[in-house]
Design an enzyme around this catalytic site. Structure first.
Site, short mmCIF file in Angstrom:
data_model
loop_
_atom_site.label_atom_id
_atom_site.label_comp_id
_atom_site.label_asym_id
_atom_site.label_seq_id
_atom_site.Cartn_x
_atom_site.Cartn_y
_atom_site.Cartn_z
N ASP A 1 37.45 -2.01 0.36
CA ASP A 1 38.75 -2.62 0.05
C ASP A 1 39.80 -1.61 -0.39
O ASP A 1 40.69 -1.92 -1.20
CB ASP A 1 38.60 -3.71 -1.04
CG ASP A 1 37.67 -4.81 -0.60
OD1 ASP A 1 37.61 -5.09 0.61
OD2 ASP A 1 37.00 -5.39 -1.47
N LYS B 1 41.82 0.20 4.17
CA LYS B 1 41.51 0.79 5.48
C LYS B 1 42.31 0.10 6.58
O LYS B 1 42.81 0.74 7.51
CB LYS B 1 40.00 0.67 5.79
CG LYS B 1 39.14 1.47 4.84
CD LYS B 1 37.66 1.27 5.14
CE LYS B 1 37.16 -0.11 4.78
NZ LYS B 1 37.20 -0.46 3.36
N GLY C 1 36.64 -7.16 5.28
CA GLY C 1 37.89 -7.90 5.36
C GLY C 1 39.00 -6.88 5.30
O GLY C 1 39.24 -6.30 4.25
N HIS C 2 39.61 -6.60 6.45
CA HIS C 2 40.65 -5.57 6.51
C HIS C 2 42.01 -6.27 6.68
O HIS C 2 42.22 -6.96 7.66
CB HIS C 2 40.40 -4.61 7.68
CG HIS C 2 39.13 -3.82 7.52
ND1 HIS C 2 38.71 -2.87 8.41
CD2 HIS C 2 38.19 -3.84 6.54
CE1 HIS C 2 37.58 -2.35 8.00
NE2 HIS C 2 37.23 -2.92 6.86
N GLN D 1 33.51 -1.08 4.94
CA GLN D 1 32.94 -0.83 3.60
C GLN D 1 33.41 0.53 3.06
O GLN D 1 34.50 0.97 3.38
CB GLN D 1 31.41 -0.95 3.62
CG GLN D 1 30.90 -2.38 3.78
CD GLN D 1 30.91 -2.93 5.18
OE1 GLN D 1 30.35 -2.32 6.08
NE2 GLN D 1 31.52 -4.07 5.39
P1 GDP Z 1 40.19 -2.78 3.41
O1 GDP Z 1 38.98 -3.65 3.39
O2 GDP Z 1 39.88 -1.37 3.02
O3 GDP Z 1 40.96 -2.86 4.70
O4 GDP Z 1 41.15 -3.32 2.26
P2 GDP Z 1 41.52 -4.87 1.97
O5 GDP Z 1 42.42 -5.35 3.03
O6 GDP Z 1 40.27 -5.65 1.70
O7 GDP Z 1 42.25 -4.74 0.58
C1 GDP Z 1 43.37 -3.92 0.41
C2 GDP Z 1 44.55 -4.78 -0.08
O8 GDP Z 1 45.57 -3.94 -0.56
C3 GDP Z 1 45.19 -5.63 0.99
O9 GDP Z 1 45.65 -6.81 0.42
C4 GDP Z 1 46.34 -4.77 1.48
O10 GDP Z 1 47.41 -5.55 2.02
C5 GDP Z 1 46.77 -4.11 0.19
N1 GDP Z 1 47.34 -2.76 0.31
C6 GDP Z 1 46.96 -1.75 1.14
N2 GDP Z 1 47.65 -0.62 0.84
C7 GDP Z 1 48.50 -0.95 -0.18
C8 GDP Z 1 49.44 -0.20 -0.96
O11 GDP Z 1 49.66 1.00 -0.77
N3 GDP Z 1 50.10 -0.88 -1.95
C9 GDP Z 1 49.87 -2.21 -2.20
N4 GDP Z 1 50.54 -2.80 -3.20
N5 GDP Z 1 48.97 -2.93 -1.49
C10 GDP Z 1 48.29 -2.30 -0.51
P1 IMO Z 2 35.58 -3.78 3.53
O1 IMO Z 2 35.34 -3.24 4.92
C1 IMO Z 2 34.09 -4.49 -0.50
C2 IMO Z 2 29.83 -5.36 -0.93
C3 IMO Z 2 29.54 -6.76 -1.44
C4 IMO Z 2 28.27 -6.48 -2.24
C5 IMO Z 2 27.55 -5.44 -1.38
C6 IMO Z 2 26.49 -6.03 -0.44
O2 IMO Z 2 36.53 -4.91 3.45
O3 IMO Z 2 35.93 -2.65 2.60
P2 IMO Z 2 26.68 -7.43 1.83
O4 IMO Z 2 27.32 -8.75 2.12
O5 IMO Z 2 27.23 -6.29 2.64
O6 IMO Z 2 25.18 -7.48 1.88
O7 IMO Z 2 27.05 -7.13 0.28
O8 IMO Z 2 28.57 -4.82 -0.59
N1 IMO Z 2 30.69 -5.30 0.26
C7 IMO Z 2 31.99 -5.00 0.24
N2 IMO Z 2 32.82 -4.77 -0.82
N3 IMO Z 2 34.57 -4.39 0.75
C8 IMO Z 2 33.74 -4.58 1.81
O9 IMO Z 2 34.15 -4.38 3.10
C9 IMO Z 2 32.40 -4.94 1.58
N4 IMO Z 2 31.35 -5.21 2.37
C10 IMO Z 2 30.31 -5.41 1.55
O10 IMO Z 2 30.57 -7.26 -2.25
O11 IMO Z 2 28.59 -5.88 -3.45
MG MG Z 3 38.30 -5.41 2.54
#
Ligand code: GDP
Ligand code: IMO
Ligand code: MG
Length: 440
Positions: free
Chosen positions: A13, A16, A49-50, A232
């Site tokens: 999270d 990415k 979840g990207h 991840q």
């Molecule tokens: P990922 O799994 O690595 O793709 O990240 P997620 O999408 O799960 O979580 C990142 C969150 O931060 C999302 O809600 C993005 O819209 C938000 N985000 C990404 N970069 C920035 C940033 O530079 N500033 C802020 N405020 N939000 C960001």
């Molecule tokens: P993205 O790509 C954050 C975490 C789960 C749990 C552990 C094992 O959005 O960064 P699983 O369901 O994979 O067996 O869970 O890994 N986890 C993540 N945490 N971002 C993710 O993906 C994750 N994918 C798995 O919360 O701690």
């Molecule tokens: Mg994510």
């Protein structure tokens, strides 16, 4: 043509999706006539979840690569990605709407309804003894177990109901997994229902099956732009993370080379970009040395609310902590990182002081530079902090590093210095939108 691989540098999270979207958009813009951009998902599954924000529209991509929202971009789903057919179909809707193309590897495994039952049942039973991992409940662990035991149903088996049934009956596959579900007190989804479910969701996948390894190798040979998008984060890697509080796949670029055979050739230096939040978050259980607890708890809640730190997949509140440079140095080393993207710097605006972890005391001594950060180390280490001055200005409109408040610039320089100035910060995120970023 350099291959820029996007990897999570912490516990997932990190943003990415946003950085990947930006790199894809640039690649599409600069793509020479007659060539295409290929985005490669090479690990994980719908546990990811990207999030991508374009204008008022927000996309969350789980099982496929972020390139599905870009018209004409070829999104390859590799042999080590586990697929939830329902999630895949929802994302194919998005791909069709936006014009992104998708190809699935025939030998990639299917997450069965039994796997989701099992994931949740095991977690529930374990939680009674405080042993839950806090998985996403998406069936990831059980599906990968079956992949490595060589029993999994493959996407290539989905061509008709007879072949699905045959694959499920091979080597007692269905019966043995159903027996484990029963062991945990649940009624397993029947064989007939499993076959029907697979068949009902397979049509659009089957029409997109291909030899993804050939496609990527061919594209590479022809000099097309390849953007591998990891899921991840390195600290969730099955080997390098703190097992059992990890996911069930490799989270470094090694998963790309292992499954696609794409190697670092002299004329095509690999660039591995770690996406790293300006602070740290973690979802689920497991050790987290710099978690904002005790006297820092209120700051943690403030950061969670301002940063909207709630899971993109499960909606769970993310645990928040200070930036951990010991963990980052480790992640950079085991992940072969060449560049950094620091995201969410804007969320730290307004904090009068910012703590950064620069050492661990472990068993009465400082952690060694190349020591493996095992679960025990992370659990027992006492983090050593420096406190840096914060900044109060809103930085969401800043587009040049030199225009950031002086203390924000110093924060970034502190990170680079700690890594011996060998891994530059190439991108700085200052907001969720596509253009809210400082480029090199
Ligand atoms: P990922 O799994 O690595 O793709 O990240 P997620 O999408 O799960 O979580 C990142 C969150 O931060 C999302 O809600 C993005 O819209 C938000 N985000 C990404 N970069 C920035 C940033 O530079 N500033 C802020 N405020 N939000 C960001
Ligand atoms: P993205 O790509 C954050 C975490 C789960 C749990 C552990 C094992 O959005 O960064 P699983 O369901 O994979 O067996 O869970 O890994 N986890 C993540 N945490 N971002 C993710 O993906 C994750 N994918 C798995 O919360 O701690
Ligand atoms: Mg994510």
């Amino acid at each position: 043509m350099a291959i820029k691989t996007i990897i999570g540098g912490q516990w997932g999270d990190e943003g990415k999706g946003k950085v990947s979207d930006l790199i894809i958009a640039e690649a599409v813009r600069d793509c020479p006539a007659g060539t295409s951009v290929i985005v490669v998902r090479f690990n994980g599954g719908p546990n990811a979840g990207h999030t991508i924000k374009v204008g008022d529209r927000k996309y969350v991509v789980h099982n496929l690569a972020s390139g599905i929202i870009h018209a004409g971009v070829i999104n390859v789903s590799g042999p080590l990605v586990v697929h939830d057919l329902e999630a895949v179909n929802q994302e194919l809707d998005t791909a069709e709407e936006c014009g992104g193309l998708v190809v699935f590897d025939r030998s990639a495994p299917v997450i069965l309804p039994l796997h989701k039952q099992l994931d949740k049942a095991v977690e529930l039973a374990a939680s009674a003894n405080n042993r839950a991992i806090g998985t996403t409940g998406r069936g990831i662990g059980p599906a990968y177990s079956d992949f490595w035991s060589r029993d999994a149903l493959k996407l290539g088996d989905l061509v008709n109901p007879e072949r699905i049934r045959r694959a499920l009956l091979n080597r007692g596959y269905y019966e043995s997994r159903a027996a484990i579900v029963s062991h945990f007190g649940l009624q397993p989804i029947s064989l007939d229902d499993t076959v029907d479910w697979c068949h009902a969701h397979s049509g659009r996948v089957v029409s997109r099956l291909g030899d993804t390894r050939e496609i990527v190798a061919e594209a590479h040979a022809k000099g097309w732009t390849i953007v591998p998008e990891g899921a991840q984060g390195i600290l969730l890697d099955t080997v390098h993370g703190s097992a059992p509080f990890v996911t069930s796949s490799f989270c470094t670029a090694a998963a790309l080379t292992a499954t696609f055979g794409l190697y670092d050739l002299q004329e095509t230096p690999n660039e591995v970009i770690a996406i790293v939040k300006a602070y740290t978050t973690r979802v689920g259980e497991g050790p987290f040395p710099t978690e904002m607890l005790g006297t820092d708890q209120a700051i943690g809640e403030d950061v969670r609310n301002r940063g909207q730190e709630f899971g993109a997949t499960t909606g769970r509140p993310r645990r928040c902590g200070w930036l951990d440079l010991v963990a980052l140095r480790y992640a950079c080393r085991v992940g072969g990182i060449t560049q950094l993207a620091i995201t969410k710097l804007d969320i730290l605006s307004g904090l009068p002081e910012i703590k950064v972890c620069i050492g661990y005391e472990f068993e009465g001594r400082p952690i060694r530079e190349h020591e493996t950060l095992t679960g025990r180390v992370l659990r027992e280490a006492t983090p050593q902090y420096v406190t840096l001055p914060g900044w109060s200005d809103d930085i969401s409109g800043v587009r040049r590093r030199l225009d950031l408040p002086i203390n924000a610039q110093a924060y970034l320089e502190f990170i680079e210095d700690f890594l011996d100035n060998t891994i530059p910060i190439d991108f700085v995120g200052v907001g969720p939108e596509r253009d809210a970023i400082i480029l090199p």
